[in-house]
Design an enzyme around this catalytic site. Sequence first.
Site, PDB file in Angstrom:
ATOM      1  N   ARG A  47      53.706  11.878 -57.682  1.00 62.81           N
ATOM      2  CA  ARG A  47      53.353  10.499 -58.063  1.00 62.81           C
ATOM      3  C   ARG A  47      52.587  10.588 -59.372  1.00 62.81           C
ATOM      4  O   ARG A  47      52.110  11.643 -59.760  1.00 62.81           O
ATOM      5  CB  ARG A  47      52.454   9.869 -56.990  1.00 62.81           C
ATOM      6  CG  ARG A  47      53.049   9.865 -55.584  1.00 62.81           C
ATOM      7  CD  ARG A  47      54.048   8.750 -55.369  1.00 62.81           C
ATOM      8  NE  ARG A  47      53.486   7.441 -55.652  1.00 62.81           N
ATOM      9  CZ  ARG A  47      52.966   6.620 -54.721  1.00 62.81           C
ATOM     10  NH1 ARG A  47      52.940   6.994 -53.465  1.00 62.81           N
ATOM     11  NH2 ARG A  47      52.495   5.438 -55.060  1.00 62.81           N
ATOM     12  N   LEU A  48      52.439   9.460 -60.044  1.00 55.27           N
ATOM     13  CA  LEU A  48      51.663   9.463 -61.281  1.00 55.27           C
ATOM     14  C   LEU A  48      50.165   9.529 -60.960  1.00 55.27           C
ATOM     15  O   LEU A  48      49.740   9.139 -59.881  1.00 55.27           O
ATOM     16  CB  LEU A  48      51.961   8.193 -62.082  1.00 55.27           C
ATOM     17  CG  LEU A  48      53.440   7.970 -62.414  1.00 55.27           C
ATOM     18  CD1 LEU A  48      53.614   6.684 -63.222  1.00 55.27           C
ATOM     19  CD2 LEU A  48      54.028   9.160 -63.160  1.00 55.27           C
ATOM     20  N   ASP A  84      53.018  -2.113 -64.755  1.00 57.56           N
ATOM     21  CA  ASP A  84      53.555  -2.167 -63.395  1.00 57.56           C
ATOM     22  C   ASP A  84      52.642  -2.974 -62.468  1.00 57.56           C
ATOM     23  O   ASP A  84      51.508  -3.291 -62.798  1.00 57.56           O
ATOM     24  CB  ASP A  84      53.705  -0.732 -62.872  1.00 57.56           C
ATOM     25  CG  ASP A  84      54.773  -0.609 -61.782  1.00 57.56           C
ATOM     26  OD1 ASP A  84      55.462  -1.608 -61.489  1.00 57.56           O
ATOM     27  OD2 ASP A  84      54.931   0.503 -61.253  1.00 57.56           O
ATOM     28  N   GLU A 120      51.485  -7.486 -58.018  1.00 54.07           N
ATOM     29  CA  GLU A 120      51.769  -8.217 -56.759  1.00 54.07           C
ATOM     30  C   GLU A 120      50.845  -7.823 -55.621  1.00 54.07           C
ATOM     31  O   GLU A 120      50.963  -8.356 -54.525  1.00 54.07           O
ATOM     32  CB  GLU A 120      53.202  -7.935 -56.268  1.00 54.07           C
ATOM     33  CG  GLU A 120      54.278  -7.920 -57.306  1.00 54.07           C
ATOM     34  CD  GLU A 120      54.375  -6.582 -58.017  1.00 54.07           C
ATOM     35  OE1 GLU A 120      53.494  -5.709 -57.798  1.00 54.07           O
ATOM     36  OE2 GLU A 120      55.303  -6.417 -58.813  1.00 54.07           O
ATOM     37  N   ASP A 129      62.775  -2.955 -58.913  1.00 50.91           N
ATOM     38  CA  ASP A 129      63.257  -1.669 -58.382  1.00 50.91           C
ATOM     39  C   ASP A 129      64.530  -1.795 -57.569  1.00 50.91           C
ATOM     40  O   ASP A 129      64.529  -1.592 -56.358  1.00 50.91           O
ATOM     41  CB  ASP A 129      62.162  -1.075 -57.479  1.00 50.91           C
ATOM     42  CG  ASP A 129      60.850  -0.846 -58.219  1.00 50.91           C
ATOM     43  OD1 ASP A 129      60.854  -0.845 -59.459  1.00 50.91           O
ATOM     44  OD2 ASP A 129      59.824  -0.650 -57.550  1.00 50.91           O
TER      45      ASP A 129
END
Lengths: 670, 670
Positions: free
Chosen positions: B285-286, B390, B393, B457
């Site tokens: 993951r980042l 990103d 939401e 996505d």
Amino acid sequence: MTLMLAAADRGFTLSLNGMILIDQSPDHPAFYVGRGRERMDMYRGNFEIEDYLEERVPLTHAVVDGNHVHLSFAEGQPPAMTLIVDKGVIQCMAAGSHFNRFWMRVRAEAGEHVYGGGEQMSYFDMRGRRFPLWTSEPGVGRDKTTEITLRADLMGKAGGDYYHTNYPQPTYLSSRRYALHVDTTAYSVFDFRNEAFHEIEVWAIPRIIELFAKTTFVQLVDQLSRRFGRQPQLPDWVLDGAIIGLKDGENSLSRLDAILAAGVKVCGLWCEDWVGLRHTSFGARLFWDWRADETRYPNLKGRIVELRKKGIRFLGYVNPYLCVDGSLFHEAAMKGFLALTDMGGVALVDFGEFQCGVVDFTNPQAKDWFAERVIGQNMLDYGLSGWMADFGEYLPIDVHLRNGADAKLMHNAWPTIWAEVNARAVERRHMTGEALFFMRAGFTGVQAHCPLLWAGDQSVDFSRHDGLVTVICGALSSGLLGNAYHHSDIGGYTSLFGNVRTAELIMRWTEMAAFTAVMRTHEGNRPRDNLQIDQDEAVLHHFARMTDLHVRLKPYLKALSREARDTGLPLQRPLFLHYEADDQAYTIQDAYLLGPDLLVAPVWKAGESERQLYLPGPERWVHLWSGIEYAGGEEITIAAPIGQPPVFYRAQSSWAALFKGLAGNARPAG
Amino acid sequence: MTLMLAAADRGFTLSLNGMILIDQSPDHPAFYVGRGRERMDMYRGNFEIEDYLEERVPLTHAVVDGNHVHLSFAEGQPPAMTLIVDKGVIQCMAAGSHFNRFWMRVRAEAGEHVYGGGEQMSYFDMRGRRFPLWTSEPGVGRDKTTEITLRADLMGKAGGDYYHTNYPQPTYLSSRRYALHVDTTAYSVFDFRNEAFHEIEVWAIPRIIELFAKTTFVQLVDQLSRRFGRQPQLPDWVLDGAIIGLKDGENSLSRLDAILAAGVKVCGLWCEDWVGLRHTSFGARLFWDWRADETRYPNLKGRIVELRKKGIRFLGYVNPYLCVDGSLFHEAAMKGFLALTDMGGVALVDFGEFQCGVVDFTNPQAKDWFAERVIGQNMLDYGLSGWMADFGEYLPIDVHLRNGADAKLMHNAWPTIWAEVNARAVERRHMTGEALFFMRAGFTGVQAHCPLLWAGDQSVDFSRHDGLVTVICGALSSGLLGNAYHHSDIGGYTSLFGNVRTAELIMRWTEMAAFTAVMRTHEGNRPRDNLQIDQDEAVLHHFARMTDLHVRLKPYLKALSREARDTGLPLQRPLFLHYEADDQAYTIQDAYLLGPDLLVAPVWKAGESERQLYLPGPERWVHLWSGIEYAGGEEITIAAPIGQPPVFYRAQSSWAALFKGLAGNARPAG
């Protein structure tokens, strides 16, 4: 019982034996009316139901006038509904036909428990959850977090949820020692999620709300049982062994011989395939034209007589549908006995590569015809002593019925009518209490007609919401509403997606069934993929010992059956029924009393060799297998190897000698 | 525009330019108020939302007084709500705070179509369905009849449904040539299932309902775009090739060289892993601490300068969360810039084996800090020309925010605030129209700040509700509300449960992307399991040709970008926007106009070598590849081998020469 209405400051209270049930004030209205448009889609007995609620109006203004309460939205507004409080019931009279939704709030208390709702399979104590009451398939898996449930949903919207049941009933029993019943067949919802109130929702204005109160739960169950109908005693022959379910054509008879040779006590042979088979791409299905198939069972009538001589009854299968390619469909269609479509044609229901007509039981002649011609002549006269009276939940909501009623209002009524048709056939031949049919579907009043419930189609596993343990919940919840007799498919029924029976599952299920009214096996939906009782020596041996134990219980079970006839008390009882003072007894749903003197705590998880359980108190309990005595009021852990299900008897029981003798009989396997 | 209120017999009408929108009478009330208690649970951006509706009261009695309408339940009752009709808006004033639910019914007509609702991914024409408007994950599969959806539901309630979107907006545009916008950030629902009316539901009393009407759709979109904010022009550099998404550390640069060597036109290199990685059991993951990781990208700053010399921009990644083990979290926590829990601690959100704080953008200092310190210094000053902004939401609904507002009311507002933070950083450095960030989340007003949407996505497939075709629906719906620029991950993003990219999917997606504002690739969530554009010679060759074609379109795309700035018209347009008289143009959602002169009908199903499509009329259309001219107003079938996406240009276009030249360039592969 006193139901008392009293005007209060701009509101009113309604008390039952001095206990406030309804307490309305302008800020806390107890009644609402509204208007909704429902969407209901059926997929083979599974429903998608949605309400588009257009109005929900609080009836904040109350005027009490004698035993009448006039309810309106606000002062000066015409009453939208009038309540008449009389003889333990609340009559509801709506003004006009604008409103088709109804809500009532009943005061709830901290620590209060509520039970009932028909036969609930997931939660015995309904407090904290919402229960739509609509007869349907119960679902496969019934737990949206499991793969089986989601696969079943994907396959045919068939996964179900915790509240889905074949047998709902708008009746609950509160730990405050009262019960409430809504006299309606409309879709309804019991919502027990709120702390301060229980909310009753009905998709109609119900005619009557009935209230019941007694000082003990035993008395309350007696009262409910009289209200909904008292069942006949269980036939004697049922207590003489297990009913063996086989659907293997002629082979069934030779397999039965082998089972008998292994020492299994057998009281009945149940062959649902007595009507023959239909081959579909899903596998073999029954041929839904209700008469013996003597190709599949040559000389069946004669074989039934022979079996009877050996003390073994023969049981079959029937349901209220008729396949289009059968003789009965043709006969019923000619007579105009089938439900119709909007266009006036015969309504057909797809059951998976075959279509069926729906016998219209709102037509008295059709009802008589099915009872006499189908069940009477083709089944009872043929020699059947019992049958599975399957389905009852599938009345399509869009058919036209002879009595002109909306099928949406008949849908919930159907199981009881179906029970009545079966009971009528039996009664006409004076075989009540002798012939035994069993149903999974139910609704208010099914008690008066159906002599035995079966718990429906569990998955062949130990799962929390669709496995062995759910059967106990079903027995306890339905038992409180006057269904004294309950049993289940030993080993479960539904095998899908590679989920198959283990020997352990069959043995644990057998151990539980031995301590219920009726032991009956089922080969399940996929007999060839699943282990059967006669395919494994250890399983068969264990089964034989458990049938022997069950038969030894006969005097006790017979006494319970007499008690049920006299008092409405179910054979399987929640612990609190006899231990009202024991707080812990109110939430247990994985153990039960079998009559007043036995406590049964089935092992319902895989891989366990001991069980934790609670013994209610004050009482002294004797462990069936070790003879060790325990004081009630405590949780204990008990060894529970296969063959020694956790069972205890009351030390003071007048049946103690009988119970003591059981242990010698059934030793652990292996 | 004239919004006219008129008293009618015991009711009123509200007309917009003579068109009746609201027509209330006692029997058909148009307004309802009510009271509900919602349950909202978030599971990593997926929500379970349920409303327990206690009251829904029709406001049947209306008294018109000048431009005021006083609405009450019945004559003689105090008004529950007053409407003030003024300057094209309806102001709603509720009496008291008892009611927290609002419904309004707008007259609907047979054959009417409705569009908008933010960025809708499944249904462009919303008529016939119900659309909750709540920013969330869009779901994986988004179709309860598919296995992927149910598996995603099982894994983390992540399957979604047709209405789930990162970018909802309570605005719709009707084919009656009007639009309606609700000025609220509360949870709302647009229900277009009824024949006679559209129902707007809001979980609050909205302050204002805005209405818009024009004589053409082009004018109406212009008006909406001005209302919600006009976007800056697209940076010139974006039209010089594709943005190549790689997240392979240093390898990304050598892979880029190979891609360039294959003749791909590249305008940007996008490395979301510029911040480094975190290794979890789910995979890499980042690392959510927004600054360059020069371990993973040695001398990144210098490399960015070198790339720039070659005409290639560098882009990164950021989102509004800060991981607890990062330096920025520490800094933000010290400054009190993070949202808090009920207990006053820092609210942490679980993203799967790592926890993050939520920067509290309701605190102006926190907003400035994130814009200046994080985006300004760490990103823009470092040399980034753009980034994926990103999320947006995921604002938890139970956190405490500095402005004291209910997080449930801030949840929908968050994407726009997040866009504003990004835009502010860019603006401070005078880089508006030069630096490019792209977002998937949105809400009312995001148009004013976010220069480019990306479609979120998609699954790496051709599925109806989560595949390639959904991108078109997203572009068309958001485009009508003033989002001129839209693009997507070439090849899709989400690869789960063995669903992986095919070469065909990448090539079809590339063909579509060439005819949008921006071409950008993404390696997806599981780069190693999925085909990449540089791993297959045919795919890479095809990709190179499509980038070349895209670059040749630059003059046309630049002109469209200017048009967007001047008129608010989106680049991708539904057919009816320019062919209002053509009834068939209103329901097409798998083809679009790119500007006024190109019609693009992507192949969106697997295994197809031709496509059926509709050419609107009256018009003459030239097939890009064959040069054959077709008359509009008909459905045709056109050959569509890989490399020849179905594209047509208007025979009369002033750009005809440019379009004609495109065909010579991009021949089919193989």
